[in-house]
Motif scaffolding. Structure first.
Motif, PDB file in Angstrom:
ATOM      1  N   THR A 194      12.459   1.449  10.790  1.00  0.00           N
ATOM      2  CA  THR A 194      11.106   2.101  10.297  1.00  0.00           C
ATOM      3  C   THR A 194      10.276   2.002  11.179  1.00  0.00           C
ATOM      4  OG1 THR A 194      11.886   1.639   7.952  1.00  0.00           O
ATOM      5  CG2 THR A 194       9.554   2.319   8.431  1.00  0.00           C
ATOM      6  N   TYR A 195       9.754   3.083  11.857  1.00  0.00           N
ATOM      7  CA  TYR A 195       8.786   2.950  12.985  1.00  0.00           C
ATOM      8  C   TYR A 195       7.344   2.556  12.581  1.00  0.00           C
ATOM      9  CZ  TYR A 195      12.400   4.345  16.319  1.00  0.00           C
ATOM     10  OH  TYR A 195      13.678   4.183  16.930  1.00  0.00           O
ATOM     11  N   LEU A 196       6.793   1.622  13.497  1.00  0.00           N
ATOM     12  CA  LEU A 196       5.389   1.244  12.790  1.00  0.00           C
ATOM     13  C   LEU A 196       4.476   2.562  13.090  1.00  0.00           C
ATOM     14  CD1 LEU A 196       6.549  -1.413  13.466  1.00  0.00           C
ATOM     15  CD2 LEU A 196       4.333  -2.028  14.745  1.00  0.00           C
ATOM     16  N   THR A 197       4.630   3.808  13.881  1.00  0.00           N
ATOM     17  CA  THR A 197       3.754   4.835  13.715  1.00  0.00           C
ATOM     18  C   THR A 197       4.078   5.532  12.397  1.00  0.00           C
ATOM     19  OG1 THR A 197       5.525   6.096  14.851  1.00  0.00           O
ATOM     20  CG2 THR A 197       3.658   5.244  16.115  1.00  0.00           C
ATOM     21  N   GLY A 201       0.843   6.033   8.928  1.00  0.00           N
ATOM     22  CA  GLY A 201       0.666   6.919   8.169  1.00  0.00           C
ATOM     23  C   GLY A 201       0.573   6.732   6.942  1.00  0.00           C
ATOM     24  N   VAL A 202       1.500   6.285   6.480  1.00  0.00           N
ATOM     25  CA  VAL A 202       1.642   6.037   4.791  1.00  0.00           C
ATOM     26  C   VAL A 202       0.946   4.599   4.367  1.00  0.00           C
ATOM     27  CG1 VAL A 202       4.079   6.974   4.397  1.00  0.00           C
ATOM     28  CG2 VAL A 202       3.757   4.416   4.847  1.00  0.00           C
ATOM     29  N   LEU A 203       0.699   3.967   5.317  1.00  0.00           N
ATOM     30  CA  LEU A 203      -0.288   2.522   4.827  1.00  0.00           C
ATOM     31  C   LEU A 203      -1.660   2.881   5.050  1.00  0.00           C
ATOM     32  CD1 LEU A 203       1.817  -0.322   5.934  1.00  0.00           C
ATOM     33  CD2 LEU A 203       1.307   0.210   3.736  1.00  0.00           C
ATOM     34  N   LYS A 204      -2.037   4.043   5.608  1.00  0.00           N
ATOM     35  CA  LYS A 204      -3.137   4.521   6.040  1.00  0.00           C
ATOM     36  C   LYS A 204      -4.067   3.378   6.832  1.00  0.00           C
ATOM     37  CE  LYS A 204      -3.406   8.080   2.746  1.00  0.00           C
ATOM     38  NZ  LYS A 204      -3.721   8.632   1.334  1.00  0.00           N
ATOM     39  N   LEU A 205      -3.372   2.751   7.620  1.00  0.00           N
ATOM     40  CA  LEU A 205      -4.031   1.835   8.345  1.00  0.00           C
ATOM     41  C   LEU A 205      -3.649   1.785  10.063  1.00  0.00           C
ATOM     42  CD1 LEU A 205      -2.517  -1.634   6.581  1.00  0.00           C
ATOM     43  CD2 LEU A 205      -4.997  -1.047   6.791  1.00  0.00           C
ATOM     44  N   PRO A 206      -4.793   1.505  10.729  1.00  0.00           N
ATOM     45  CA  PRO A 206      -4.655   1.656  12.408  1.00  0.00           C
ATOM     46  C   PRO A 206      -3.478   0.870  12.771  1.00  0.00           C
ATOM     47  CG  PRO A 206      -6.295   0.133  11.902  1.00  0.00           C
ATOM     48  CD  PRO A 206      -5.946   0.757  10.583  1.00  0.00           C
ATOM     49  N   ILE A 207      -2.903   1.115  13.865  1.00  0.00           N
ATOM     50  CA  ILE A 207      -1.676   0.478  14.397  1.00  0.00           C
ATOM     51  C   ILE A 207      -1.831  -1.204  14.462  1.00  0.00           C
ATOM     52  CG2 ILE A 207      -2.241   0.497  16.882  1.00  0.00           C
ATOM     53  CD1 ILE A 207       1.275   1.136  15.391  1.00  0.00           C
ATOM     54  N   HIS A 208      -2.937  -1.570  14.792  1.00  0.00           N
ATOM     55  CA  HIS A 208      -3.135  -3.077  14.892  1.00  0.00           C
ATOM     56  C   HIS A 208      -3.050  -3.716  13.567  1.00  0.00           C
ATOM     57  CE1 HIS A 208      -7.291  -2.004  14.131  1.00  0.00           C
ATOM     58  NE2 HIS A 208      -7.548  -2.837  13.518  1.00  0.00           N
ATOM     59  N   THR A 248       8.240   1.149  18.520  1.00  0.00           N
ATOM     60  CA  THR A 248       8.349  -0.155  17.802  1.00  0.00           C
ATOM     61  C   THR A 248       8.748  -0.070  16.532  1.00  0.00           C
ATOM     62  OG1 THR A 248       6.605  -0.963  19.493  1.00  0.00           O
ATOM     63  CG2 THR A 248       7.177  -2.417  17.409  1.00  0.00           C
ATOM     64  N   TYR A 249       9.664  -0.751  16.321  1.00  0.00           N
ATOM     65  CA  TYR A 249      10.110  -0.593  14.712  1.00  0.00           C
ATOM     66  C   TYR A 249      10.602  -1.738  13.962  1.00  0.00           C
ATOM     67  CZ  TYR A 249      14.926  -1.188  16.454  1.00  0.00           C
ATOM     68  OH  TYR A 249      15.994  -1.775  17.345  1.00  0.00           O
ATOM     69  N   VAL A 250      10.784  -1.710  12.716  1.00  0.00           N
ATOM     70  CA  VAL A 250      11.063  -3.186  11.930  1.00  0.00           C
ATOM     71  C   VAL A 250      12.212  -2.553  11.050  1.00  0.00           C
ATOM     72  CG1 VAL A 250       8.669  -3.826  11.715  1.00  0.00           C
ATOM     73  CG2 VAL A 250       9.412  -2.234   9.942  1.00  0.00           C
ATOM     74  N   THR A 251      13.151  -3.414  10.613  1.00  0.00           N
ATOM     75  CA  THR A 251      14.060  -3.303   9.547  1.00  0.00           C
ATOM     76  C   THR A 251      13.989  -4.414   8.595  1.00  0.00           C
ATOM     77  OG1 THR A 251      15.840  -4.516  10.955  1.00  0.00           O
ATOM     78  CG2 THR A 251      15.754  -2.216  11.289  1.00  0.00           C
ATOM     79  N   ILE A 252      14.121  -4.020   7.403  1.00  0.00           N
ATOM     80  CA  ILE A 252      14.062  -4.935   6.390  1.00  0.00           C
ATOM     81  C   ILE A 252      15.315  -5.899   6.318  1.00  0.00           C
ATOM     82  CG2 ILE A 252      14.975  -3.470   4.592  1.00  0.00           C
ATOM     83  CD1 ILE A 252      12.672  -4.467   2.585  1.00  0.00           C
TER      84      ILE A 252
END
Length: 169
Positions: free
Chosen positions: A62-65, A69-76, A103-107
């Motif tokens: 899951t990419y941070l970008t 969008g879904v969290l409505k937060l800036p990248i930082h 940059t991505y995360v995996t649960i």
């Protein structure tokens, strides 16, 4: 903006009520349900799973970008949340190539299990709330809250800079 729709006294009262109820919903009424993870951590884990293909969240990128969008937060802001989840072993944080490709995360299995445990608590609690309040009432309320949030965002975009300077993120 049409300030004549609601007189000043009623506008002050409505503003207070909106602020007060938002405060209550974000305080003890909901936070007591979160003993293992925070509300922000749960929402982030939930969105990581939601963005993954159905039934296949563990190990999926899951990419941070996408999360911004879904969290409505800036990248930082997303990076800070993800860093905390990574430190707790709930996600793995990595990148494609040298990092410029994404940059991505995996649960992790632990993160997935903790999120599912939290969802069970929320289902039990909100199931009882919906049973008392009524499913149709809940759908109507949520639809109206979404509409209100859109209006609040629009108005903040329109007059936010006037009120607060350039802090419209």
């Amino acid at each position: 903006m049409k300030n004549n729709i609601v007189d000043k006294r009623n506008l002050e009262k409505l503003s207070y009520e909106l602020t007060y109820h938002k405060y209550l919903m974000n305080k003890d009424k909901v936070h007591h349900l979160f003993t293992d993870i925070t509300v922000a951590e749960y929402i982030t884990l939930h969105d990581i799973v939601r963005l993954a293909p159905e039934g296949d969240a563990e190990g999926v990128k899951t990419y941070l970008t996408d999360l911004t969008g879904v969290l409505k937060l800036p990248i930082h802001g997303v990076s800070k949340l993800v860093s905390e989840l990574n430190e707790k072993g709930l996600v793995l944080w990595s990148h494609d190539g040298n990092g410029s490709e994404g940059t991505y995360v995996t649960i992790t299995g632990r993160g997935l299990k903790l999120m599912e445990h939290q969802e069970e608590k929320l289902r039990k609690y909100y199931g009882a709330v919906i049973e008392k309040f009524g499913k149709d009432n809940m759908y109507m309320l949520l639809k109206m809250v979404e509409e209100l949030e859109d209006v609040v965002e629009d108005v903040f975009t329109e007059i936010g800079e006037e009120l607060y300077g350039n802090q419209t993120d």
